[in-house]
Design a protein around this motif. Structure first.
Motif, short mmCIF file in Angstrom:
data_model
loop_
_atom_site.label_atom_id
_atom_site.label_comp_id
_atom_site.label_asym_id
_atom_site.label_seq_id
_atom_site.Cartn_x
_atom_site.Cartn_y
_atom_site.Cartn_z
N ARG A 132 0.82 -1.21 0.00
CA ARG A 132 0.00 0.00 0.00
C ARG A 132 0.86 1.26 0.00
N GLN A 133 2.16 1.08 0.00
CA GLN A 133 3.04 2.27 0.08
C GLN A 133 3.76 2.57 -1.22
N LYS A 134 3.08 2.24 -2.31
CA LYS A 134 3.65 2.47 -3.63
C LYS A 134 4.06 3.93 -3.83
N HIS A 135 3.17 4.84 -3.34
CA HIS A 135 3.45 6.26 -3.58
C HIS A 135 4.71 6.71 -2.85
N GLU A 136 4.88 6.21 -1.61
CA GLU A 136 6.09 6.55 -0.87
C GLU A 136 7.33 6.06 -1.62
N VAL A 137 7.22 4.85 -2.13
CA VAL A 137 8.36 4.30 -2.87
C VAL A 137 8.65 5.15 -4.11
N ARG A 138 7.56 5.51 -4.82
CA ARG A 138 7.75 6.34 -6.02
C ARG A 138 8.47 7.64 -5.70
N GLU A 139 8.15 8.19 -4.53
CA GLU A 139 8.79 9.45 -4.18
C GLU A 139 10.26 9.28 -3.86
N ARG A 140 10.63 8.07 -3.47
CA ARG A 140 12.02 7.87 -3.05
C ARG A 140 12.89 7.23 -4.13
N ILE A 141 12.27 6.84 -5.24
CA ILE A 141 13.07 6.26 -6.34
C ILE A 141 14.04 7.30 -6.87
N LYS A 142 15.24 6.87 -7.14
CA LYS A 142 16.21 7.77 -7.77
C LYS A 142 16.04 7.57 -9.28
N TYR A 143 15.26 8.49 -9.88
CA TYR A 143 14.92 8.30 -11.29
C TYR A 143 16.13 8.49 -12.20
N PRO A 144 16.26 7.63 -13.19
CA PRO A 144 17.41 7.71 -14.11
C PRO A 144 17.34 9.01 -14.92
N SER A 145 18.49 9.46 -15.36
CA SER A 145 18.51 10.70 -16.15
C SER A 145 17.93 10.47 -17.54
N ASP A 146 18.05 9.25 -18.05
CA ASP A 146 17.44 8.94 -19.35
C ASP A 146 15.94 8.70 -19.12
N ARG A 147 15.11 9.59 -19.70
CA ARG A 147 13.69 9.47 -19.39
C ARG A 147 13.05 8.22 -19.99
N TRP A 148 13.75 7.58 -20.94
CA TRP A 148 13.21 6.33 -21.50
C TRP A 148 13.65 5.11 -20.71
N GLU A 149 14.46 5.33 -19.66
CA GLU A 149 14.77 4.20 -18.77
C GLU A 149 13.62 4.08 -17.78
N LEU A 150 12.95 2.96 -17.79
CA LEU A 150 11.71 2.79 -17.03
C LEU A 150 11.97 2.07 -15.72
N THR A 151 11.18 2.40 -14.71
CA THR A 151 11.43 1.84 -13.38
C THR A 151 10.20 1.14 -12.80
N PRO A 152 9.69 0.11 -13.49
CA PRO A 152 8.54 -0.60 -12.91
C PRO A 152 8.97 -1.42 -11.70
N PHE A 153 8.07 -1.52 -10.74
CA PHE A 153 8.37 -2.35 -9.56
C PHE A 153 7.07 -2.89 -8.98
N LEU A 154 7.19 -3.92 -8.18
CA LEU A 154 6.05 -4.50 -7.46
C LEU A 154 6.45 -4.63 -6.01
N LEU A 155 5.51 -4.36 -5.11
CA LEU A 155 5.77 -4.58 -3.68
C LEU A 155 4.89 -5.72 -3.23
N ARG A 156 5.52 -6.76 -2.73
CA ARG A 156 4.76 -7.92 -2.28
C ARG A 156 5.40 -8.51 -1.04
N GLU A 157 4.61 -8.60 0.00
CA GLU A 157 5.02 -9.30 1.21
C GLU A 157 6.45 -9.02 1.63
N GLY A 158 6.71 -7.73 1.78
CA GLY A 158 8.01 -7.33 2.28
C GLY A 158 9.14 -7.40 1.28
N HIS A 159 8.78 -7.57 -0.01
CA HIS A 159 9.82 -7.59 -1.04
C HIS A 159 9.49 -6.62 -2.15
N LEU A 160 10.54 -6.10 -2.76
CA LEU A 160 10.37 -5.29 -3.95
C LEU A 160 10.91 -6.10 -5.13
N PHE A 161 10.10 -6.20 -6.19
CA PHE A 161 10.49 -6.93 -7.40
C PHE A 161 10.71 -5.92 -8.51
#
Ligand code: ZN
Length: 436
Positions: free
Chosen positions: A152-181
């Motif tokens: 449920r804390q996807k937004h917090e994670v999004r705020e803390r991601i260090k986004y790549p300088s290349d805007r076409w480098e994508l950063t998909p992730f999943l949060l499940r049971e204490g793990h980030l995929f």
């Protein structure tokens, strides 16, 4: 057996008989080739079916005399069979010989004129154009790291991601049971998720291992779909999670939106992609906007063979941004009917293919060391054979384009990123995860 048979009737008989004895299964050639010492010789003999002499074997006094020497009353035989039929006139009656001649000449005709043979069943060979693009490369592994953030804390994670300088480098992730995929290499020090994961116990899960279970496959597909959402955002598309479709929003100041796109290997084209409907009589807005939309899905179409499907749809709003309540939109009207020869449908599939690939021969979803490469040079085509429907054929050109140097180097980079060891690792704890 001369008896004033005309040259013409002789030629007709010999040609129709193909120079071969007419007796069933004899098939003896009635011409002997020349030798060193002798000329060629014709060994065939012409026999009368109704005898020339009314009192002879197979004689018939009622048969018109002028017909006796016509080719129609003659049969070409080898010497042996001529002797046989004349010796056994009761067995080889007029009727039997007529049938023998008819069969033989029909056989000769079918050999020489195949078009006289029964016409084969007409089967049309056609290409069936799909709305599927082949996926040529996929991330070979998924990385998992423990994280203190929950699903449920996807937004917090999004705020803390260090986004790549290349805007076409994508950063998909999943949060499940204490793990980030993620597809990003979480072992890499500079990975975008470094501030939200623990550096210990980083797992590397081979994609094929994930695909072998329904849950794992769903998880992998969810990562691919998040990547698509991020990629299409870069193309000014919006995602409608309720219908899981991507659409063009209205332009700024609620103007109709047009886009310039570049069909593969062609000049630029312009297309209206979001516009208000107007009353025909008054020209006033109808409080209905139409937005071009598409559903995009990854499918595993065969073991280890993945495709991206493009399904053109429509998104409706009242004013360019407020979605119409579902009651007002029949489900029917939001999906375009797909038919084998539906030209507008295929044209729209092609529009999306060109727009999504930015006029390049591939769509690349880049995760730094891994990537998805979708081949956009051709929609997958299937050869089919079927008894066609008259006047239902409309050729559709599936445009093919070639790589240029730039797109080729981009492709090579993407592939080289894939070229990693994919070691088997232990995956602790079977996780039951839902797709979002
Ligand atoms: Zn014969």
């Amino acid at each position: 057996m001369g008896r004033d048979i005309s040259k013409k009737d002789t030629k007709l008989l010999c040609l129709k008989s193909g120079g071969i004895c007419a007796f069933p299964n004899c098939r003896k050639s009635l011409i002997q080739e020349e030798t060193d010492k002798d000329n060629p010789v014709i060994t065939g003999e012409i026999a009368h079916i109704v005898a020339y002499e009314p009192g002879g074997p197979r004689g018939d006094a009622t048969f018109p005399k002028q017909e006796l020497n016509k080719h129609t009353n003659l049969i070409l035989l080898c010497g042996d069979h001529h002797k046989l039929i004349d010796s056994q006139p009761n067995t080889y009656s007029i009727r039997v010989l007529q049938a023998m001649k008819q069969d033989h000449e029909a056989t000769m005709r079918s050999l020489h004129q195949p078009e006289n043979a029964e016409p084969p069943v007409a089967v049309i060979k056609e290409s069936l154009h799909s709305s599927l693009l082949a996926v040529s490369y996929l991330p070979a592994v998924v990385f998992a790291a423990s994280s203190e953030y929950n699903d449920r804390q996807k937004h917090e994670v999004r705020e803390r991601i260090k986004y790549p300088s290349d805007r076409w480098e994508l950063t998909p992730f999943l949060l499940r049971e204490g793990h980030l995929f993620a597809f990003h290499d979480l072992q890499e020090e500079e990975n975008p998720f470094r501030s939200v994961i623990s550096n210990r116990d980083i797992q590397i899960i081979p994609a094929q291992e994930l695909w072998s279970s329904a849950e794992g496959k769903r998880r992998y597909q969810a990562l691919l779909n998040y990547a698509l959402i991020k990629y299409t955002t870069g193309l000014n598309l919006q995602y409608d999670p309720a219908h899981r479709r991507y659409f063009f929003p209205a332009a700024k100041n609620k103007d109709e939106r047009t886009v310039i796109y570049r069909p593969l290997n062609q000049n630029q084209s312009k297309r209206k992609v979001a516009w208000p409907q107007k009353q025909k009589a008054t020209g006033k807005n109808k409080n209905l906007w139409i937005h071009l939309a598409t559903s995009l899905r990854f499918h595993e179409v065969a073991p280890l063979r993945w495709c991206l499907s493009i399904r053109p749809e429509r998104h409706f709003t009242s004013d360019g941004c407020t979605p119409l309540p579902p009651k007002q939109i029949g489900r029917r009207s939001t999906r375009l009917k797909a038919r084998m020869y539906n030209h507008p449908y295929l044209s729209e599939v092609h529009f999306w293919r060109d727009y999504l690939s930015r006029g390049k021969p591939q769509i690349i979803l880049n995760f730094r060391n891994q990537s998805v490469v979708i081949d956009t040079t051709q929609l997958l085509t299937f050869e089919i054979e079927w008894p066609g429907i008259a006047e239902d054929t409309k050729p559709f050109n599936n445009q093919v384009c070639n790589h240029d140097l730039f797109s080729y180097s981009e492709l090579m980079q993407a592939i080289e990123g894939e070229d990693r060891d994919c070691q088997d690792t232990d995956e602790d704890g079977e996780e039951e995860l839902d797709d979002e």
